[in-house]
Design an enzyme around this catalytic site. Structure first.
Site, PDB file in Angstrom:
ATOM      1  N   GLN A  17      -0.788  10.715 -27.867  1.00 36.23           N
ATOM      2  CA  GLN A  17      -1.505  10.910 -29.112  1.00 36.23           C
ATOM      3  C   GLN A  17      -1.251   9.781 -30.095  1.00 36.23           C
ATOM      4  O   GLN A  17      -0.306   9.013 -29.956  1.00 36.23           O
ATOM      5  CB  GLN A  17      -1.106  12.241 -29.751  1.00 36.23           C
ATOM      6  N   HIS A  19      -2.022   9.040 -34.578  1.00 40.98           N
ATOM      7  CA  HIS A  19      -2.402   9.666 -35.841  1.00 40.98           C
ATOM      8  C   HIS A  19      -3.165   8.654 -36.688  1.00 40.98           C
ATOM      9  O   HIS A  19      -2.870   7.460 -36.651  1.00 40.98           O
ATOM     10  CB  HIS A  19      -1.164  10.154 -36.587  1.00 40.98           C
ATOM     11  N   GLU A  54       5.021   9.416 -38.871  1.00 42.34           N
ATOM     12  CA  GLU A  54       6.136  10.305 -38.549  1.00 42.34           C
ATOM     13  C   GLU A  54       7.346   9.520 -38.067  1.00 42.34           C
ATOM     14  O   GLU A  54       7.227   8.366 -37.620  1.00 42.34           O
ATOM     15  CB  GLU A  54       5.733  11.354 -37.515  1.00 42.34           C
ATOM     16  N   ARG A 196      -5.920  12.792 -29.614  1.00 44.41           N
ATOM     17  CA  ARG A 196      -5.272  12.886 -28.302  1.00 44.41           C
ATOM     18  C   ARG A 196      -5.850  11.866 -27.322  1.00 44.41           C
ATOM     19  O   ARG A 196      -7.059  11.642 -27.282  1.00 44.41           O
ATOM     20  CB  ARG A 196      -5.407  14.308 -27.768  1.00 44.41           C
TER      21      ARG A 196
END
Length: 201
Positions: A17, A19, A54, A196
């Site tokens: 994945q 983001h 993240e 994804r």
């Protein structure tokens, strides 16, 4: 809160994945809202208008795929396996389209032709005991857990990393990644936006 904190315990590999950036999230969310795509729809990409950088800090040894490996090293990995389809991808990787062209080719590989790609690659990876042994064994594991998913081959484009406890990995927007195994504390922007790229239903 503007951020989310969680303890992530990956017993098996999670999806490939990336983001979006804040600008991509705002534009994508607005486009899907205008198109009337329900926010709960499985095919919806943008659940909100926020980005999702993240960082994960390992509590145990933690394995992950993170970011694209250098073209030179990936082409060598492809060629050492001696699979004709990978030889062709290695040549394309070193050509004018480079990494982008190969990534797009894998992401759009026809579903009916995936077995012809995956089966010889997985066999070659299972037999490989050389420089790319860890990467090759990851391909075999991914193919077993996600049969028919071309993400097992896409994973070959990525760096395989192992964090020691208290080491951390930062994942900015657009960084293709997958957590393979381990426990860590993860902090991220408050968003559900996940694009994804494989290893997922």
């Amino acid at each position: 809160l503007p951020w989310l904190l969680k303890v992530l315990a990956a017993e098996q590999p999670l999806s490939l994945q990336a983001h979006p950036s804040l600008e991509q999230a705002k534009a994508g969310f607005a486009a899907e809202e205008r198109a009337g795509v329900p926010r709960t729809a499985a095919h919806r990409n943008y659940k909100d208008a926020n980005h999702k950088p993240e960082l994960i800090c390992a509590l145990t040894p933690f394995d992950a795929l993170c970011g694209f490996r250098t073209v030179k090293d990936t082409a060598r990995f492809f060629r050492v396996l001696a699979v004709p389809a990978l030889d062709a991808l290695a040549a394309e990787l070193e050509g004018p389209g480079g990494l982008r062209a190969v990534f797009e080719r894998l992401m759009t590989w026809p579903r009916e032709d995936r077995a012809a790609l995956l089966e010889p690659v997985v066999r070659a990876c299972a037999a490989h005991k050389g420089e790319f042994k860890a990467e090759a064994s990851t391909v075999v594991e991914l193919a077993q857990l996600y049969p028919g998913d071309v993400g097992a081959v896409t994973a070959m484009l990525l760096n395989r990393v192992r964090l020691k406890p208290l080491e951390a990995l930062y994942l900015p927007a657009g960084n293709l990644h997958a957590y393979l195994r381990g426990v860590g504390v993860e902090i991220m922007a408050s968003s559900d936006n996940v694009l994804r790229g494989g290893l997922t239903p």
